[in-house]
Design an enzyme around this catalytic site. Structure first.
Site, mmCIF file in Angstrom:
data_model
loop_
_atom_site.group_PDB
_atom_site.id
_atom_site.type_symbol
_atom_site.label_atom_id
_atom_site.label_comp_id
_atom_site.label_asym_id
_atom_site.label_seq_id
_atom_site.Cartn_x
_atom_site.Cartn_y
_atom_site.Cartn_z
ATOM 1 N N HIS A 1 -6.533 8.101 12.364
ATOM 2 C CA HIS A 1 -6.608 8.898 11.133
ATOM 3 C C HIS A 1 -7.847 8.553 10.314
ATOM 4 O O HIS A 1 -8.555 7.574 10.600
ATOM 5 C CB HIS A 1 -5.354 8.704 10.278
ATOM 6 N N TYR B 1 0.854 -1.189 0.000
ATOM 7 C CA TYR B 1 0.000 0.000 0.000
ATOM 8 C C TYR B 1 0.889 1.238 0.000
ATOM 9 O O TYR B 1 2.024 1.219 0.484
ATOM 10 C CB TYR B 1 -0.971 0.024 1.181
ATOM 11 N N SER C 1 6.716 4.683 16.473
ATOM 12 C CA SER C 1 6.875 3.669 15.431
ATOM 13 C C SER C 1 5.808 3.751 14.352
ATOM 14 O O SER C 1 5.808 2.934 13.430
ATOM 15 C CB SER C 1 6.874 2.267 16.058
ATOM 16 N N GLY C 2 4.899 4.711 14.450
ATOM 17 C CA GLY C 2 3.995 4.939 13.339
ATOM 18 C C GLY C 2 2.554 4.559 13.561
ATOM 19 O O GLY C 2 1.822 4.341 12.590
ATOM 20 N N CYS D 1 -3.083 0.956 12.883
ATOM 21 C CA CYS D 1 -3.660 2.252 13.207
ATOM 22 C C CYS D 1 -5.148 2.115 13.521
ATOM 23 O O CYS D 1 -5.773 1.099 13.246
ATOM 24 C CB CYS D 1 -3.478 3.225 12.048
#
Length: 416
Positions: free
Chosen positions: A323, A305, A318-319, A341
């Site tokens: 969102h 992706y 670390s991300g 996420c």
């Protein structure tokens, strides 16, 4: 015992200052009671063999000592403090013949020592001495407080970054005792050594709403080791806003947002799918980053992706983000399909982005993932129970509680 006023903690003292206090002539009041007399000037009975106005300065690495050599007199009280108002801790012997410092003197400082004595008849004597300490010749340890000044959520820890590592337990205690954090309203809190150069401070519970929090250092000039002294540090002031907490239940795929304990919105979400499970636990919002490019290459995902993601709120280094995820709206509220996420519709993401602030709390429960590590991947500080948090304080006698190498290895990045 000697009365020792509140003072900053530090280590050892100044050039050996021996003050020999002889016995003064009894001074009585008109009623003949020595206790009613005004204190006599004990100058003629004091021998002071430290610096005495000849331009010399005391060595701050040597202890301060006050003694009386006359068996008929005794010391009743000694106070010593510098021009900045910092007191020197000390102990008085049971027989009143000796007082010595138990905390260090600051370098390049002026001290005032007030000595109270009593002769065999109970008449009080007084003497005030002043001296300067010399400049340090050692390396300076500076402290940088974080975050930057501003307004934050109630979960924001205070950080202290040291310019040099401090490993020894006693030296850590000196440093930690000089790092002060005060809040209005006042709350109980403690420092925790993350590693040799970094400390975090948090209350037992979240900060109060609309509080003012101030961090400062009293280390300047204080001896930490033979080659290390405290340097100047810029103080920090932050304020807090409302108590905003967003709790995501990964099993029901719902986020509940609270403000000051009241539910203000429930949002259907999706979290990490098996193999990319979202971490459980309390996370502090690190930043509102807006539009972020997220790719499979950044986490080594097998499925490709490359997405431009909007209304991105970072919660780990670390991300891991909260969102907008328009591609997964069909799964939001029903299934976990992300790479770690928390995703929601563009409309809900816009609302969340406008509502949340840096320092606010994002908590995940009932996920298949591990619990957020306390340190090393953002602010997971609140995942340590208060009792365990306290073990990371050098003043309590604990040890640092940072992640082990194995734990760090498990902190793989997550995205989308």
């Amino acid at each position: 015992m000697s009365h020792t006023p509140p003072r900053t903690s530090t280590v050892i003292g100044c050039t050996l200052l021996v003050i020999a206090l002889g016995v003064g002539v009894t001074s009585c009041g008109s009623d003949g009671n020595p206790l009613s007399a005004a204190p006599y000037d004990a100058a003629d009975q004091i021998a002071f063999n430290g610096p005495s106005g000849d331009g010399r300065k005391a060595d701050p690495d040597k202890p301060l000592e006050v003694t009386t050599e006359d068996s008929d007199g005794r010391i009743t009280d000694v106070t010593a403090r510098d021009a900045a108002g910092r007191y020197v801790a000390g102990e008085l012997s049971a027989d009143g013949t000796r007082w010595h410092s138990t905390s260090p003197l600051a370098a390049n400082a002026r001290y005032t020592v007030r000595v109270s004595t009593e002769d065999e008849d109970g008449a009080p004597g007084r003497k005030v001495l002043t001296f300067d300490t010399s400049r340090p010749t050692t390396k300076k340890l500076t402290v940088t407080f974080g975050p930057r000044a501003g307004k934050y959520g109630v979960g924001q820890p205070i950080t202290a970054e040291l310019s040099s590592p401090v490993k020894d337990g006693k030296q850590r205690a000196i440093v930690e005792s000089a790092l002060k954090v005060d809040s209005i309203p006042a709350v109980k809190g403690a420092w925790h050594w993350v590693d040799d150069k970094k400390l975090h401070y948090r209350p037992m519970e979240y900060w109060p709403t609309h509080a003012t929090v101030q961090a400062r250092s009293n280390l300047e000039g204080i001896k930490i080791s033979d080659r290390l002294r405290g340097g100047a540090a810029k103080p920090l002031t932050i304020t807090t806003g409302d108590r905003v907490v967003a709790v995501t239940d990964a099993s029901t795929h719902q986020m509940t947002v609270y403000r000051n304990g009241e539910v203000i919105r429930q949002i259907p979400v999706t979290t990490g799918k098996p193999g990319y499970d979202t971490r459980n636990g309390v996370k502090v919002v690190l930043a509102k980053e807006g539009t972020v490019r997220m790719t499979s290459a950044s986490i080594g995902a097998s499925d490709f992706y490359d997405l431009t993601v909007h209304h991105s709120v970072r919660v780990t280094n670390s991300g891991e983000y909260v969102h907008a995820a328009p591609w997964s709206t069909g799964s939001q509220g029903y299934a976990n399909v992300s790479h770690g996420c928390t995703g929601m519709s563009p409309g809900n993401a816009a609302w969340f982005y406008d509502t949340i602030s840096e320092g606010d709390i994002v908590e995940v429960v009932n996920s298949g993932g591990d619990t957020m590590a306390p340190f090393g991947n953002g602010f997971g500080d609140w995942n340590l129970p208060w009792k365990k948090w306290r073990t990371g304080s050098a003043l309590v006698g604990g040890t640092p509680d940072g992640p082990s190498p194995a734990e760090r290895a498990r902190l793989r990045p997550q995205n989308v």
